[in-house]
Design a protein around this motif. Sequence first.
Motif, PDB file in Angstrom:
ATOM      1  N   ARG A   1      66.811 -28.547  37.400  1.00 27.82           N
ATOM      2  CA  ARG A   1      66.421 -28.455  35.984  1.00 27.82           C
ATOM      3  C   ARG A   1      67.293 -29.372  35.117  1.00 27.82           C
ATOM      4  O   ARG A   1      66.821 -29.945  34.142  1.00 27.82           O
ATOM      5  CB  ARG A   1      66.563 -27.011  35.486  1.00 27.82           C
ATOM      6  N   TYR A   2      68.575 -29.476  35.483  1.00 26.43           N
ATOM      7  CA  TYR A   2      69.467 -30.352  34.713  1.00 26.43           C
ATOM      8  C   TYR A   2      69.031 -31.806  34.847  1.00 26.43           C
ATOM      9  O   TYR A   2      69.035 -32.557  33.872  1.00 26.43           O
ATOM     10  CB  TYR A   2      70.916 -30.180  35.184  1.00 26.43           C
TER      11      TYR A   2
ATOM     12  N   LEU B   1      66.170 -32.386  32.622  1.00 29.44           N
ATOM     13  CA  LEU B   1      66.594 -32.466  31.217  1.00 29.44           C
ATOM     14  C   LEU B   1      67.248 -33.810  30.917  1.00 29.44           C
ATOM     15  O   LEU B   1      66.871 -34.498  29.974  1.00 29.44           O
ATOM     16  CB  LEU B   1      67.573 -31.328  30.898  1.00 29.44           C
ATOM     17  N   SER B   2      68.228 -34.205  31.761  1.00 29.20           N
ATOM     18  CA  SER B   2      69.002 -35.381  31.383  1.00 29.20           C
ATOM     19  C   SER B   2      68.239 -36.677  31.652  1.00 29.20           C
ATOM     20  O   SER B   2      68.531 -37.690  31.033  1.00 29.20           O
ATOM     21  CB  SER B   2      70.371 -35.383  32.066  1.00 29.20           C
TER      22      SER B   2
ATOM     23  N   ARG C   1      59.435 -30.969  34.527  1.00 28.42           N
ATOM     24  CA  ARG C   1      60.039 -30.241  35.653  1.00 28.42           C
ATOM     25  C   ARG C   1      59.241 -30.400  36.945  1.00 28.42           C
ATOM     26  O   ARG C   1      59.803 -30.401  38.034  1.00 28.42           O
ATOM     27  CB  ARG C   1      60.121 -28.748  35.325  1.00 28.42           C
TER      28      ARG C   1
ATOM     29  N   ALA D   1      75.373 -26.584  29.024  1.00 34.11           N
ATOM     30  CA  ALA D   1      74.402 -27.596  29.464  1.00 34.11           C
ATOM     31  C   ALA D   1      73.346 -26.979  30.382  1.00 34.11           C
ATOM     32  O   ALA D   1      72.146 -27.260  30.254  1.00 34.11           O
ATOM     33  CB  ALA D   1      75.125 -28.731  30.181  1.00 34.11           C
ATOM     34  N   PHE D   2      73.776 -26.111  31.307  1.00 39.85           N
ATOM     35  CA  PHE D   2      72.805 -25.468  32.207  1.00 39.85           C
ATOM     36  C   PHE D   2      71.912 -24.496  31.436  1.00 39.85           C
ATOM     37  O   PHE D   2      70.770 -24.252  31.832  1.00 39.85           O
ATOM     38  CB  PHE D   2      73.522 -24.761  33.361  1.00 39.85           C
TER      39      PHE D   2
ATOM     40  N   ALA E   1      69.276 -26.622  30.021  1.00 39.57           N
ATOM     41  CA  ALA E   1      68.327 -27.035  31.059  1.00 39.57           C
ATOM     42  C   ALA E   1      67.427 -25.875  31.496  1.00 39.57           C
ATOM     43  O   ALA E   1      66.412 -26.089  32.149  1.00 39.57           O
ATOM     44  CB  ALA E   1      69.083 -27.583  32.263  1.00 39.57           C
TER      45      ALA E   1
ATOM     46  N   ASP F   1      68.652 -23.144  33.267  1.00 36.53           N
ATOM     47  CA  ASP F   1      69.188 -22.508  34.470  1.00 36.53           C
ATOM     48  C   ASP F   1      69.898 -21.195  34.151  1.00 36.53           C
ATOM     49  O   ASP F   1      69.899 -20.270  34.959  1.00 36.53           O
ATOM     50  CB  ASP F   1      70.197 -23.436  35.155  1.00 36.53           C
TER      51      ASP F   1
ATOM     52  N   ASP G   1      73.280 -33.785  28.179  1.00 32.74           N
ATOM     53  CA  ASP G   1      73.148 -34.952  29.061  1.00 32.74           C
ATOM     54  C   ASP G   1      74.426 -35.776  29.131  1.00 32.74           C
ATOM     55  O   ASP G   1      74.499 -36.757  29.852  1.00 32.74           O
ATOM     56  CB  ASP G   1      71.970 -35.827  28.610  1.00 32.74           C
TER      57      ASP G   1
END
Lengths: 110, 200
Positions: free
Chosen positions: A50-51, A54-55, A60, B41-42, B45, B47, B160
């Motif tokens: 998932r990160y 996002l980045s 997804r 950050a997670f 995202a 998580d 990011d």
Amino acid sequence: MSGRHSRRLLALGFTVALAVTLFFAMQALRHAGAIGPAADAPIEGWMTPRYVSLSWDLPREVVAEALGVDLGGGSGPRSLASLAEERGVPVEVLVDELETAIESYRARAR
Amino acid sequence: MTDTVFGLVSSWGVLAITLSAFLSCLLVPIPTSLMMLAGGAFAAAGDLSFPAVAGGAWLGAVAGDQTGFRIGRTAGPGIGRFAARHPRREALFARARRVVDDHGGYGVFLSTWAVAPLGPYVNLAAGAAGLGAWRFTLWDAAGEAIWVIGYAGLGYLFADRIETLGAFLSNASGFLAAGTVTLLLGLLLLRRRAVRPSRD
């Protein structure tokens, strides 16, 4: 402890503390310059699927499909490193798979 | 090193952050600020949940600070007895107690976030110098909330770029803590010079 002795100790402490302060100031300034936009930072083992989505600003599904994982709601974090371990492959293999998927997604989107 | 820290959060989630916050309040050198950045950050995202990250870090930090404070409190009477054996030492300890009594509350408050690397020492000192338990707890809990929401919030907003942001923040925090120590030592030096200009 004599007055003179303790003052010397204090002066020494002050000098050391000042040097440490200047060191951190220089390091902070050096790192401040590098904060800029980090779009497309290299994919690494600590990242989760998932990160990455996002980045790298990806849907997804693109990441889920490339890695063959379910990224639906409810499941907690999973690092790429632990996914690789589960599959018994080095993490670079997953990174390669992701990079290929990202490239073809972007080619299609263009 | 940063990668390992981030990896702990992506493998263990909120538990890693809570434990790390607890231990770093007891002088175990773990970069909890990086963990909170990663947690934020997670959360961005999808998580982890942001309230769980912030709540877990806050609970760990407050529990760690309480432990340090209690250790200081237990050691306090012993330090007092040690100080009482020498009149100058006794006066110094009495002055330390007065300073803590006058400024201890917001001193504890600032030590949890503005000069976080000094936090563990301040907890011990506050306990040893007899700061009231409620006063300590309230200022501490408020300060830790700022620390936790600050770092986790930055991680959430700048998800990011947590690697570069983390490197900057840990140096900036070191600068503030070392700068504070330098300032305090400088003030002490100046005061000594003012009190005894003719000596030496």
